[in-house]
Design an enzyme around this catalytic site. Structure first.
Site, PDB file in Angstrom:
ATOM      1  N   THR A 177     -19.594 -13.969  49.735  1.00 56.72           N
ATOM      2  CA  THR A 177     -18.112 -14.325  50.551  1.00 56.72           C
ATOM      3  C   THR A 177     -17.671 -15.788  50.194  1.00 56.72           C
ATOM      4  O   THR A 177     -18.372 -16.764  49.891  1.00 56.72           O
ATOM      5  CB  THR A 177     -18.475 -14.249  52.178  1.00 56.72           C
ATOM      6  OG1 THR A 177     -17.404 -14.575  52.582  1.00 56.72           O
ATOM      7  CG2 THR A 177     -19.629 -14.991  52.770  1.00 56.72           C
ATOM      8  N   TYR A 187     -22.256 -17.189  59.554  1.00 59.36           N
ATOM      9  CA  TYR A 187     -22.054 -15.973  58.741  1.00 59.36           C
ATOM     10  C   TYR A 187     -22.210 -16.520  57.314  1.00 59.36           C
ATOM     11  O   TYR A 187     -22.997 -16.175  56.288  1.00 59.36           O
ATOM     12  CB  TYR A 187     -20.787 -15.311  59.029  1.00 59.36           C
ATOM     13  CG  TYR A 187     -20.271 -14.201  58.036  1.00 59.36           C
ATOM     14  CD1 TYR A 187     -21.071 -13.029  57.891  1.00 59.36           C
ATOM     15  CD2 TYR A 187     -19.263 -14.709  57.075  1.00 59.36           C
ATOM     16  CE1 TYR A 187     -20.633 -12.278  56.695  1.00 59.36           C
ATOM     17  CE2 TYR A 187     -18.948 -13.738  55.898  1.00 59.36           C
ATOM     18  CZ  TYR A 187     -19.642 -12.506  55.841  1.00 59.36           C
ATOM     19  OH  TYR A 187     -19.124 -11.692  54.815  1.00 59.36           O
TER      20      TYR A 187
HETATM   21  N1  LIG Z   1     -14.813  -6.830  54.444  1.00 66.73           N
HETATM   22  C1  LIG Z   1     -14.657  -8.362  53.966  1.00 66.73           C
HETATM   23  O1  LIG Z   1     -13.347  -8.890  53.718  1.00 66.73           O
HETATM   24  C2  LIG Z   1     -15.784  -8.859  53.319  1.00 66.73           C
HETATM   25  C3  LIG Z   1     -15.505 -10.244  52.741  1.00 66.73           C
HETATM   26  C4  LIG Z   1     -16.803 -10.926  52.063  1.00 66.73           C
HETATM   27  C5  LIG Z   1     -18.004 -10.455  52.135  1.00 66.73           C
HETATM   28  N2  LIG Z   1     -18.105  -9.131  52.727  1.00 66.73           N
HETATM   29  C6  LIG Z   1     -19.457  -8.604  52.516  1.00 66.73           C
HETATM   30  O2  LIG Z   1     -19.264  -7.245  52.092  1.00 66.73           O
HETATM   31  C7  LIG Z   1     -20.336  -6.387  52.661  1.00 66.73           C
HETATM   32  C8  LIG Z   1     -19.770  -5.145  53.076  1.00 66.73           C
HETATM   33  O3  LIG Z   1     -18.953  -5.347  54.283  1.00 66.73           O
HETATM   34  P1  LIG Z   1     -17.941  -4.265  54.675  1.00 66.73           P
HETATM   35  O4  LIG Z   1     -16.624  -4.979  55.012  1.00 66.73           O
HETATM   36  O5  LIG Z   1     -17.859  -2.964  53.827  1.00 66.73           O
HETATM   37  O6  LIG Z   1     -18.580  -4.036  56.147  1.00 66.73           O
HETATM   38  P2  LIG Z   1     -18.953  -2.751  56.791  1.00 66.73           P
HETATM   39  O7  LIG Z   1     -19.477  -2.908  58.380  1.00 66.73           O
HETATM   40  O8  LIG Z   1     -17.812  -1.724  56.685  1.00 66.73           O
HETATM   41  O9  LIG Z   1     -20.276  -2.311  56.015  1.00 66.73           O
HETATM   42  C9  LIG Z   1     -21.465  -2.760  56.268  1.00 66.73           C
HETATM   43  C10 LIG Z   1     -22.516  -1.353  56.195  1.00 66.73           C
HETATM   44  O10 LIG Z   1     -23.809  -1.945  56.212  1.00 66.73           O
HETATM   45  C11 LIG Z   1     -24.484  -1.011  57.170  1.00 66.73           C
HETATM   46  N3  LIG Z   1     -25.818  -2.088  57.815  1.00 66.73           N
HETATM   47  C12 LIG Z   1     -25.569  -3.305  58.496  1.00 66.73           C
HETATM   48  N4  LIG Z   1     -26.902  -3.676  58.450  1.00 66.73           N
HETATM   49  C13 LIG Z   1     -27.695  -2.928  58.074  1.00 66.73           C
HETATM   50  C14 LIG Z   1     -29.124  -2.977  57.662  1.00 66.73           C
HETATM   51  N5  LIG Z   1     -29.821  -3.870  58.040  1.00 66.73           N
HETATM   52  N6  LIG Z   1     -29.392  -1.878  56.831  1.00 66.73           N
HETATM   53  C15 LIG Z   1     -28.851  -0.929  56.525  1.00 66.73           C
HETATM   54  N7  LIG Z   1     -27.344  -0.757  56.653  1.00 66.73           N
HETATM   55  C16 LIG Z   1     -26.684  -1.755  57.239  1.00 66.73           C
HETATM   56  C17 LIG Z   1     -23.539  -0.931  58.325  1.00 66.73           C
HETATM   57  O11 LIG Z   1     -23.852   0.211  59.084  1.00 66.73           O
HETATM   58  C18 LIG Z   1     -22.218  -0.586  57.499  1.00 66.73           C
HETATM   59  O12 LIG Z   1     -22.012   0.507  57.423  1.00 66.73           O
HETATM   60  C19 LIG Z   1     -20.928  -7.186  53.535  1.00 66.73           C
HETATM   61  O13 LIG Z   1     -22.297  -7.822  53.286  1.00 66.73           O
HETATM   62  C20 LIG Z   1     -19.884  -8.413  53.864  1.00 66.73           C
HETATM   63  O14 LIG Z   1     -20.657  -9.523  54.464  1.00 66.73           O
HETATM   64  C21 LIG Z   1     -17.185  -8.460  53.335  1.00 66.73           C
HETATM   65  O1  LIG Z   2      -5.812  -9.998  64.693  1.00 67.69           O
HETATM   66  C1  LIG Z   2      -5.906 -11.038  64.001  1.00 67.69           C
HETATM   67  C2  LIG Z   2      -6.850 -11.149  62.865  1.00 67.69           C
HETATM   68  C3  LIG Z   2      -7.230 -11.956  62.064  1.00 67.69           C
HETATM   69  N1  LIG Z   2      -6.088 -13.048  62.098  1.00 67.69           N
HETATM   70  C4  LIG Z   2      -6.276 -14.295  61.432  1.00 67.69           C
HETATM   71  O2  LIG Z   2      -6.058 -13.686  60.033  1.00 67.69           O
HETATM   72  C5  LIG Z   2      -6.803 -14.431  59.173  1.00 67.69           C
HETATM   73  C6  LIG Z   2      -7.968 -13.687  58.472  1.00 67.69           C
HETATM   74  O3  LIG Z   2      -8.877 -13.003  59.436  1.00 67.69           O
HETATM   75  P1  LIG Z   2      -9.700 -11.859  59.045  1.00 67.69           P
HETATM   76  O4  LIG Z   2      -8.957 -10.683  58.399  1.00 67.69           O
HETATM   77  O5  LIG Z   2     -10.622 -11.552  60.432  1.00 67.69           O
HETATM   78  O6  LIG Z   2     -10.677 -12.425  57.806  1.00 67.69           O
HETATM   79  P2  LIG Z   2     -11.535 -13.679  57.630  1.00 67.69           P
HETATM   80  O7  LIG Z   2     -12.055 -14.248  59.108  1.00 67.69           O
HETATM   81  O8  LIG Z   2     -10.979 -14.466  56.878  1.00 67.69           O
HETATM   82  O9  LIG Z   2     -13.046 -13.112  57.304  1.00 67.69           O
HETATM   83  C7  LIG Z   2     -12.968 -12.136  56.126  1.00 67.69           C
HETATM   84  O10 LIG Z   2     -13.025 -12.736  54.723  1.00 67.69           O
HETATM   85  C8  LIG Z   2     -13.919 -13.464  54.465  1.00 67.69           C
HETATM   86  C9  LIG Z   2     -13.928 -14.131  53.101  1.00 67.69           C
HETATM   87  O11 LIG Z   2     -12.836 -15.012  53.209  1.00 67.69           O
HETATM   88  C10 LIG Z   2     -15.446 -12.663  54.735  1.00 67.69           C
HETATM   89  O12 LIG Z   2     -16.501 -13.316  54.375  1.00 67.69           O
HETATM   90  C11 LIG Z   2     -15.377 -11.805  55.964  1.00 67.69           C
HETATM   91  O13 LIG Z   2     -16.450 -11.159  56.277  1.00 67.69           O
HETATM   92  C12 LIG Z   2     -14.078 -11.104  56.505  1.00 67.69           C
HETATM   93  O14 LIG Z   2     -14.453 -10.764  57.858  1.00 67.69           O
HETATM   94  C13 LIG Z   2      -7.624 -15.432  60.010  1.00 67.69           C
HETATM   95  O15 LIG Z   2      -6.843 -16.774  60.061  1.00 67.69           O
HETATM   96  C14 LIG Z   2      -7.545 -14.858  61.412  1.00 67.69           C
HETATM   97  O16 LIG Z   2      -7.282 -15.877  62.566  1.00 67.69           O
HETATM   98  C15 LIG Z   2      -4.968 -13.255  63.464  1.00 67.69           C
HETATM   99  O17 LIG Z   2      -4.431 -14.034  63.425  1.00 67.69           O
HETATM  100  N2  LIG Z   2      -4.996 -12.005  64.008  1.00 67.69           N
END
Ligand SMILES: NC(=O)c1ccc[n+]([C@@H]2O[C@H](COP(=O)([O-])OP(=O)(O)OC[C@H]3O[C@@H](n4cnc5c(N)ncnc54)[C@H](O)[C@@H]3O)[C@@H](O)[C@H]2O)c1
Ligand SMILES: O=c1ccn([C@@H]2O[C@H](COP(=O)(O)OP(=O)(O)O[C@H]3O[C@H](CO)[C@@H](O)[C@H](O)[C@H]3O)[C@@H](O)[C@H]2O)c(=O)[nH]1
Length: 331
Positions: free
Chosen positions: A117, A141
């Protein structure tokens, strides 16, 4: 020659599984369904319900499915929750990743791709953020992910595998064909929440803090389309299979949008002028995160095709509408 996709019932993992299947690969998904859904696992992928921290189970899956590479998406993902429940985040993101890695090493897995991330950089004082910036996470995190990156680096020196840690910036949007999208039970992501508000799932939303040192006072993020990100995983796997050196790579477009700009885009694309409140800053939020995105283009030949905020928003809105229909049909 199967790819094990942990977390493949979740948002990004299900898109990566689709991209792998579209490319003709075999996929087995391991997910404990704490956040993901069984129906989100793409047809064509094998599915095992279980925990990625269960070493015996992982060794068995690798053996039974002839797994040669792992894409590790499973984890806990909500930055503010990690501030409240840090030990839970270290357990699920760090301790369970260690177990998965142990099973992978024991079973002779040669290639490993990890969901890291932008949160590992913390609050950098320059932008865009390059991969060689210091790692100074400001949330548990981010630290939990940084620790897994360090484990990977050390293990890849000691054992015979290569890896890519992909540092995602803010992932959004949905599969353009409508096959997958963000379904998280507890959505916190800005574009998801704004899309839910525009489609009437929520009555209103809030902006968390308008007093940041940015042009409009709201936080800036680099939003990447989930299908471009899924494709980056396929390219990373091909790179590792060619014998590419282990590396970390940012995943973003190199352009930032403020919270207000994102909400404006959702209002414009949806045509709905929904209600937006102003709230306090959210703990653990860095002010501005924009990717230096050259390395992934150079090393993987990655060329994004959905690099347009309004396209991302359109796909997110379409998915939100389809979820409403799905719920109506299920009722
Ligand atoms: N969504 C974002 O913006 C974002 C940004 C940066 C990094 N990531 C990383 O990408 C990955 C996927 O994120 P996502 O947005 O798809 O989240 P998500 O919650 O939709 O998917 C995560 C999945 O992992 C499963 N899971 C959690 N813990 C587990 C475990 N111990 N064993 C087996 N399954 C487990 C959950 O049931 C879920 O289906 C995460 O590692 C997250 O940290 C996401
Ligand atoms: O209802 C909302 C939701 C979010 N935000 C703002 O929008 C921005 C983005 O927030 P969000 O979409 O929750 O993403 P992040 O907190 O930046 O985190 C995401 O992006 C990261 C990488 O940049 C990943 O590591 C995390 O897993 C993922 O949740 C932040 O400033 C929040 O405070 C609002 O103002 N209102």
């Amino acid at each position: 020659m199967t790819v094990l996709v942990t977390g493949g019932a979740g948002y990004i993992g299900s898109h990566a599984a689709l991209a792998l299947l579209d490319g003709g690969r075999d996929v087995v998904v391991l997910d404990n369904l704490t956040q993901g859904h069984r129906w989100a696992v793409p047809a064509g992928a094998a599915f095992v319900e279980g925990d990625c921290g269960d070493e015996d189970l992982v060794r068995r899956i690798i053996d039974e499915h002839d797994v040669t590479a792992i894409m590790h998406f499973a984890g806990s993902i909500i930055v503010p929750d990690s501030v409240i429940y840090p030990l839970e985040y270290y357990r699920n993101n760090t301790v369970n990743s260690r177990a998965l890695l142990q099973a992978a090493v024991d079973s002779g897995i040669r290639h490993f791709i990890f969901s890291s991330t932008a949160g590992v950089y913390g609050e950098p004082n320059a932008t865009p953020i390059n991969e060689d910036f210091a790692l100074k996470p400001i949330s548990p995190y981010g630290t939990s992910k940084m620790m897994t990156e360090k484990m990977l680096a050390d293990a890849a020196i000691a054992h015979d595998f290569n890896y890519v840690a992909l540092r995602y910036f803010n992932v959004a949007g949905a599969d353009p064909k409508g096959r997958a999208g963000q379904t998280s039970r507890k959505a916190t992501h800005l574009i998801k929440i704004a899309s839910q508000t525009a489609t009437g799932v929520r009555p209103q939303m809030a902006i968390y803090g308008e007093d940041y040192q940015t042009p409009d006072g709201t936080c800036i993020r680099d939003y990447i389309h989930v299908s471009d990100l899924a494709n980056a995983h396929v390219l990373a796997l091909e790179y590792l299979e060619r014998g590419g050196e282990s590396d970390v790579m940012n995943c973003g477009y190199g352009r930032g949008f403020s919270v207000r700009e994102v909400i404006g885009a959702v209002k414009k694309v949806s045509g709905v002028d929904f209600s937006v409140d102003l709230a306090e800053r959210r703990p653990g939020d860095p002010q501005s995160l924009v990717a230096g995105a050259d390395r992934i283009r150079e090393k993987l030949g990655w060329v994004p095709v959905h690099d347009d905020l309004e396209v991302i928003v359109r796909h997110a809105l379409d998915w939100e509408q389809s979820l409403k229909t799905r719920e109506v049909n299920a009722a």
